[in-house]
Every structure is written in structure tokens, then in C-alpha cells.
Design an enzyme around this catalytic site. Structure first.
Site, PDB file in Angstrom:
ATOM      1  N   PHE A 128     -13.902 -39.259  36.234  1.00  0.00           N
ATOM      2  CA  PHE A 128     -14.851 -40.381  36.211  1.00  0.00           C
ATOM      3  C   PHE A 128     -14.129 -41.608  35.665  1.00  0.00           C
ATOM      4  CE2 PHE A 128     -17.917 -43.358  34.599  1.00  0.00           C
ATOM      5  CZ  PHE A 128     -18.793 -43.445  35.661  1.00  0.00           C
ATOM      6  N   ASP A 133      -6.949 -43.047  30.727  1.00  0.00           N
ATOM      7  CA  ASP A 133      -8.242 -43.742  30.641  1.00  0.00           C
ATOM      8  C   ASP A 133      -8.994 -43.212  29.421  1.00  0.00           C
ATOM      9  OD1 ASP A 133     -10.825 -44.665  30.806  1.00  0.00           O
ATOM     10  OD2 ASP A 133     -11.093 -44.203  32.936  1.00  0.00           O
ATOM     11  N   LYS A 156     -15.948 -49.411  26.266  1.00  0.00           N
ATOM     12  CA  LYS A 156     -17.096 -48.883  25.522  1.00  0.00           C
ATOM     13  C   LYS A 156     -17.103 -49.288  24.034  1.00  0.00           C
ATOM     14  CE  LYS A 156     -18.701 -45.624  28.882  1.00  0.00           C
ATOM     15  NZ  LYS A 156     -17.950 -44.782  29.802  1.00  0.00           N
TER      16      LYS A 156
HETATM   17  C1  LIG Z   1     -17.661 -45.204  31.219  1.00  0.00           C
HETATM   18  C2  LIG Z   1     -16.310 -44.974  31.735  1.00  0.00           C
HETATM   19  C3  LIG Z   1     -15.697 -45.877  32.623  1.00  0.00           C
HETATM   20  C4  LIG Z   1     -16.427 -47.068  33.202  1.00  0.00           C
HETATM   21  O1  LIG Z   1     -16.850 -47.957  32.230  1.00  0.00           O
HETATM   22  P1  LIG Z   1     -17.995 -49.028  32.613  1.00  0.00           P
HETATM   23  O2  LIG Z   1     -18.047 -49.921  31.386  1.00  0.00           O
HETATM   24  O3  LIG Z   1     -19.252 -48.260  32.825  1.00  0.00           O
HETATM   25  O4  LIG Z   1     -17.539 -49.738  33.825  1.00  0.00           O
HETATM   26  C5  LIG Z   1     -14.393 -45.626  32.994  1.00  0.00           C
HETATM   27  N1  LIG Z   1     -13.725 -44.557  32.550  1.00  0.00           N
HETATM   28  C6  LIG Z   1     -14.282 -43.652  31.707  1.00  0.00           C
HETATM   29  C7  LIG Z   1     -13.482 -42.485  31.237  1.00  0.00           C
HETATM   30  C8  LIG Z   1     -15.602 -43.819  31.277  1.00  0.00           C
HETATM   31  O5  LIG Z   1     -16.150 -42.919  30.473  1.00  0.00           O
END
Ligand SMILES: *Cc1c(COP(=O)(O)O)cnc(C)c1O
Length: 430
Positions: free
Chosen positions: A146, A231, A260
Site C-alpha cells: 500500500f 516507505d 502521516k
Molecule cells: C497512508 C500511506 C500512504 C499514503 O499516504 P496519504 O497521505 O494517504 O496519501 C503511503 N504509504 C503508506 C505506507 C501509507 O501507510
């Protein structure tokens, strides 16, 4: 006409349902206000927040130092765009580099934008530094990943719901199985410029990598001149009990994506980090964002990093995470076979529910009715990821509610299975 009295909760849910696009299915709780780890709905009911907006609220709701930093900056200037310099961006980037030990940082807003930044950087690095033929660069991504919701990113998702009807998708991505080096090798080619991967697969159900996988992946990337991009939009900034989840693996990636919690629970702030040899493929005009690195966001994000440090939230996540996992394993033993597995790292835990007994969604809704906010992922996993400021007492309150709910669920399940009529010979042979 509905003549009965509608509750405020029904009113607000109804208005969202009437005028909103139907791209979410929220838990039926209407949040009115929140402070630190507690949330109150419009009826005045109190909840423990065991979800913290997917880690965006790692500092707790409306942390006083973050609210103060925002208010101070709101007396000065909020948005200038990157057409000009400012007084908060430099200090924010400096702090980010010092904490991560990367040489440069590129600020964006949402996580998906920072992932897009990583993809652009990796491809340009592939062409300009590695020498990949024009238009041929490939990026390896994990199955069950994700990384956000842009059309490029969902193009390499393996989740049908995220993709269905949104093609055609951008080429240049190949898949490997998370944790499996043989499949990394099988997916690679001389045009591979990067591996883009989460350190723990959150959306997939808080899936931890097998021991040693990241060490091997690191070595393979180095040997094959491939960038390792991690990520940590959700895993980073203390969530797993270390500043960054890659520290558990004893490695250093070539580039890092944060988001986040970086916005301190107040604003969307994300960043892409790398050393100059990689980051310098960007030159003026090649990439940008109107709001990325804005004065207000940078002021809040700088304070957000400082608060994690000053309040020892990383250590707290490690200690209380161990406590949360231990308590949930007690529950697992008490309510078996309802819970199949409890897994996690730091204050990030997935509770895997046996689908024969209950769906994760129905348990999440029962838990909310008992004053605990959590969220399911897929059909079988309940995610617990409270603010890093959570206390033992609040963890106990949440886990006890889960225990009582699960015992009740198991009781009804047991009664149901006893109540199932035993087929007699006549129907059996019919
Ligand atoms: C939430 C998330 C994203 C995307 O972040 P948004 O602020 O919702 O665009 C990307 N990578 C990971 C691992 C995430 O948990």
C-alpha cells in the site's frame, strides 16, 4: 416520512451519505472533538482512540505544543508557495536530515505525493546515473503493497478494489513477494532502478518481514546498483518502537518516505529523503508542489519531530507496544479460537480474526459501541495503533473492552453451534 426522533449521529451520517461520494464506509461514530488519546462523539460518548488516524495522530489529538506552534505561525504567515524562501522550511529540513542521517529532504503534503516524488527520483536516477535506456526504467514493488491512491500508485497495487475500472495503468513496475528474495531476483532486470517497499505491510494486515529479508535485500540492491526506497509513511517516526522501522533490520535505505505523523496530527506534511547523489537529479522546474513545504506545515512538522524527541515517544512506543501485544495475546488465549494471531511491532498491532467466527468489521463496530476506536483491514484483521502518548491504563481499558466483547461473541457463537440441529438419518441419506 420518518416520524421517530433521529439522533444527531443519524443526522450527520445521513448528510455525509446524501452529499458525499461513496468511496468510504466509515465506522458509524460521529466524532465531535478529541484530546490526546480520547475522542468524544456528538452524543457526548467517550472513546479511547486505538487507531490514531492510521498514525497521523501519533502525538495524540491537539497536542498543546503543536497547537501552540501552529498558532504562533498563524500570527506570521501560513502559505507563500515555493516561489519564495521562508523562516521555517530550512530549520524543518535541517532537523529531518539530522534525524534520518540523509543529506537532503524534499517536502510534500500527502504520503502519496511523497511516493510519487520517490518514483520520479528513482526513474531519473535510473536514466542519468545508472544508465538505463530512455523510457525503460523499472521499479520493483511488493505484492500486497500500500503506497497511496494516485492513478500511478494504484496501478501497481495488487488489491482489485483499488484498481478496478481505473486503468490504463502506468507501465514500469514489477512485483515480488514480500519477504522472498528469490522472487525479487526473478522480478529484476538490468533496467531495475529501485525497489520500493514498506518495512512492515500495514494495509496488508500488519505483516512483518521474515528475519534477515531486509538485510539480504539491502545487499542485493547494493550489488545490482538498485536504489532501496523504504516507505515509512505509516511505520516511521516511532510507530514501531524505533525512530524508523528499517532500524529493526540493521540496514540503511538509499531513500526514505515519511508522512502521516510528520504533520503532528494537525496538517498533511510528507517528505522524501535521500543523499545528494540521488536527490540532486532534481533541478529547478523538475518537480514541485504549491503547498509542499509551506510555512505553517514546516513550523508544525519541526515541532512534531521535536516533541517526539523531548517526550521520549519512541521509547514509549517500544515499551507500551510490548505491553499491548502481551495483553492481546492473553485475550487470544482466553477467547480461542476467535483470534488466529496477534502480530506487531511497537504500538502497531494486527489482531487476526478467524473468519469462521466473526468478521473484523463486525468486531470493530462492537468495539466502538463499547468505547474503543479501531479499524479493520481486509476482512480479517483489526488494527490497533493508538497515539504514542497512550497510557497503560488506557491500553487496559481498550483491551478489557476487547476481551469482554470477544467473550460475548464466543458465547453466542458457541450457543449457535450447539443450537444447530443435528441432521437425522433420513435427511442425511436424502
Ligand atoms: C497512508 C500511506 C500512504 C499514503 O499516504 P496519504 O497521505 O494517504 O496519501 C503511503 N504509504 C503508506 C505506507 C501509507 O501507510
Amino acid at each position: 416520512m420518518d416520524t421517530g426522533k433521529r439522533t444527531l449521529t443519524q443526522d450527520y451520517i445521513g448528510t455525509e451519505a446524501r452529499y458525499g461520494a461513496r468511496n468510504y464506509r466509515p465506522v458509524p461514530v460521529v466524532v465531535d472533538r478529541a484530546l490526546d488519546c480520547l475522542v468524544w462523539d456528538v452524543e457526548g460518548r467517550e472513546y479511547v482512540d486505538m487507531m490514531s488516524a492510521y498514525s497521523a495522530v501519533s502525538h495524540g489529538h491537539l497536542h498543546p505544543r503543536l497547537v501552540a506552534a501552529a498558532q504562533r505561525q498563524l500570527q506570521k504567515v501560513a502559505i507563500t508557495s515555493r516561489a519564495y524562501h521562508g523562516t521555517t522550511l530550512g530549520p524543518f529540513l535541517h532537523k529531518l536530515c539530522a534525524l534520518t542521517s540523509f543529506e537532503r529532504a524534499l517536502p510534500m503534503n500527502t504520503g502519496a505525493e511523497a511516493v510519487e516524488t520517490a518514483i520520479k527520483c528513482a526513474r531519473r536516477w535510473g536514466y542519468r546515473v545508472k544508465g538505463v535506456a530512455p523510457g525503460q526504467a523499472e521499479i520493483l514493488v511488493a505484492r500486497q503493497n500500500f503506497h497511496g491512491r494516485t492513478s500511478t500508485i494504484i496501478g501497481f497495487s495488487s488489491e482489485p478494489d483499488y484498481r478496478d475500472g481505473f486503468g490504463p495503468f502506468a507501465p514500469g513496475f514489477r512485483h515480488f513477494d514480500f519477504g522472498d528474495m528469490d522472487s525479487v531476483r526473478a522480478g529484476a532486470s538490468p533496467n531495475t532502478c529501485a525497489v520500493l517497499v514498506e518495512p512492515i505491510q500495514g494495509e496488508a494486515g500488519v505483516v512483518l518481514p521474515p528475519p534477515g529479508f531486509f538485510a539480504q535485500l539491502r545487499q542485493w540492491c547494493t550489488q545490482n546498483n538498485v536504489l532501496l526506497i523504504i516507505d515509512e509513511v505509516q511505520a516511521g517516526l516511532g510507530r514501531t518502537g524505533r525512530w524508523f522501522a528499517f532500524e529493526h533490520e540493521g540496514i540503511r535505505p538509499d531513500a526514505l518516505i515519511l508522512g502521516k505523523a510528520l504533520g503532528g496530527g494537525l496538517l498533511p506534511v510528507s517528505a522524501f529523503l535521500a543523499d545528494s547523489a540521488v536527490m540532486n537529479v532534481f533541478d529547478p522546474g523538475s518537480h514541485g508542489s504549491t503547498f509542499g513545504g509551506n510555512a505553517l506545515g514546516a513550523a508544525v512538522a519541526l515541532e512534531a519531530l521535536q516533541v517526539i524527541e523531548d517526550e521520549g515517544l519512541v521509547q514509549r512506543s517500544a515499551e507500551l507496544g510490548e505491553y499491548l501485544i502481551a495483553r492481546l495475546r492473553e485475550v487470544q488465549a482466553a477467547v480461542q479460537p476467535l483470534v488466529r494471531a496477534v502480530r506487531g511491532r511497537g504500538l502497531w498491532v494486527g489482531v487476526d480474526i478467524a473468519p469462521a467466527h466473526a468478521s473484523a468489521r463486525e468486531l470493530v463496530e462492537s468495539l466502538a459501541a463499547r468505547g474503543v476506536l479501531s479499524k479493520e483491514t481486509h476482512e480479517t484483521v483489526i488494527r490497533f495503533a493508538p497515539p504514542l502518548t497512550i497510557t497503560r491504563a488506557l491500553i487496559d481499558r481498550a483491551v478489557d473492552a476487547f476481551l469482554h466483547m470477544a467473550l460475548e461473541k464466543r458465547r453466542t457463537f458457541a450457543i449457535k453451534s450447539i443450537a444447530t440441529p443435528v441432521p437425522d438419518r433420513a435427511t442425511e441419506t436424502a
